[in-house]
Motif scaffolding. Sequence first.
Motif, short mmCIF file in Angstrom:
data_model
loop_
_atom_site.label_atom_id
_atom_site.label_comp_id
_atom_site.label_asym_id
_atom_site.label_seq_id
_atom_site.Cartn_x
_atom_site.Cartn_y
_atom_site.Cartn_z
N HIS A 159 0.84 -1.16 -0.05
CA HIS A 159 -0.04 -0.06 0.13
C HIS A 159 0.99 1.21 0.11
CE1 HIS A 159 -3.41 -2.46 2.02
NE2 HIS A 159 -3.10 -2.98 0.88
N ILE A 160 0.80 1.97 -0.87
CA ILE A 160 1.80 3.11 -1.31
C ILE A 160 1.19 4.29 -1.24
CG2 ILE A 160 3.59 1.65 -2.27
CD1 ILE A 160 2.67 2.97 -4.98
N HIS A 161 1.69 5.57 -1.03
CA HIS A 161 1.09 6.94 -0.89
C HIS A 161 1.09 7.23 -2.51
CE1 HIS A 161 1.15 11.07 -0.53
NE2 HIS A 161 0.90 11.00 0.71
N ILE A 162 0.12 7.96 -2.72
CA ILE A 162 -0.18 8.50 -4.35
C ILE A 162 1.16 9.34 -4.61
CG2 ILE A 162 -1.44 10.59 -3.30
CD1 ILE A 162 -3.03 10.45 -5.75
N LYS A 163 1.75 10.06 -3.80
CA LYS A 163 2.83 10.69 -4.42
C LYS A 163 3.88 9.82 -5.09
CE LYS A 163 2.70 15.07 -1.61
NZ LYS A 163 2.84 15.55 -0.76
N THR A 164 3.92 8.60 -4.66
CA THR A 164 4.90 7.78 -5.15
C THR A 164 4.57 6.58 -6.13
OG1 THR A 164 4.89 6.34 -3.06
CG2 THR A 164 6.63 8.04 -3.34
N ALA A 165 3.19 6.94 -6.16
CA ALA A 165 2.49 5.97 -7.15
C ALA A 165 2.68 6.12 -8.88
CB ALA A 165 1.05 5.80 -6.83
N THR A 166 3.87 6.23 -9.09
CA THR A 166 4.33 6.38 -10.56
C THR A 166 3.95 4.91 -11.25
OG1 THR A 166 6.41 5.57 -10.24
CG2 THR A 166 6.16 7.95 -10.05
N ALA A 167 3.76 5.35 -12.66
CA ALA A 167 3.51 4.09 -13.54
C ALA A 167 4.73 2.85 -13.27
CB ALA A 167 3.33 4.45 -14.83
N LYS A 168 5.96 3.60 -12.97
CA LYS A 168 6.99 2.75 -12.92
C LYS A 168 6.88 1.74 -11.78
CE LYS A 168 12.03 2.66 -13.01
NZ LYS A 168 13.04 3.53 -12.50
#
Length: 243
Positions: free
Chosen positions: A185-194
Amino acid sequence: MKIIAHRGASAYAPENTLDAFRLALDMGAVNFEFDLHRTKDGVLVVNHNYYVVNRQEKKLPIAGLTFEELRKIDVACFFIGADFHCVPSFEEVLDTLGEKAELINVEIKNDGNVYPGIERQTLEIIRKRNLLNRILVSSFDFDTLKRMRDLAPNMDIGLLVHGVQSIMPGRIIRKAEEIKAVNLHIHIKTATAKNIALIREAGLHCYVYTVNSRKDAERLKADGADAVFSNYPDIMGEWKLKP
Ligand code: G3P
Ligand code: CA
């Protein structure tokens, strides 16, 4: 992509209250998230912070209050237009969600093991209610998840990470693997496509918090996120208020 009602329909009702969960159900939500704590006399309760704030704006730690004392506090006093709402117990929330809930994400707040034994206590309730196949346990506290994994080899576990941690996806993926987590479960700011792709390639589901705009939700869906936590269960515009 799943939409998870974050603390219930918390954009529309006081977060983590029974009304917030009822409203989310009315809106058609089937996936839910909430945060778990424990009172001084050992009752598991649902609230976001380790404390509640009373009308005098005083912070009162949940661990320092009995359930009876906690129930007297109006946790909706700063929510405009809301009546009195008390902190619900874990069991009351489970009763409210009932059979309609397909996924119940219980986030155990237990940094530094402030609630010793909370993992076993949580598991006992889940097992008693035969909910193991619908529950996903998550926590920012790695040791809490480790203890849960030891107690429950078949439990679905999600490792929750803060923004800065998910800048290093390789490291957090290894940590998730160490406890046989099924999710990250990650924060939106680090939810890049990569990052989403790296997490999914490692065989983990990628859930993203907290997503409160439709534009972000659409982007994350396109980038392959498996779920988003949202205060707006209707974020994709699928729900219309009934007259
Ligand atoms: O579980 C996702 C999200 O709720 C984690 O952050 O601080 O809102 O509990 P927080
Ligand atoms: Ca949470």
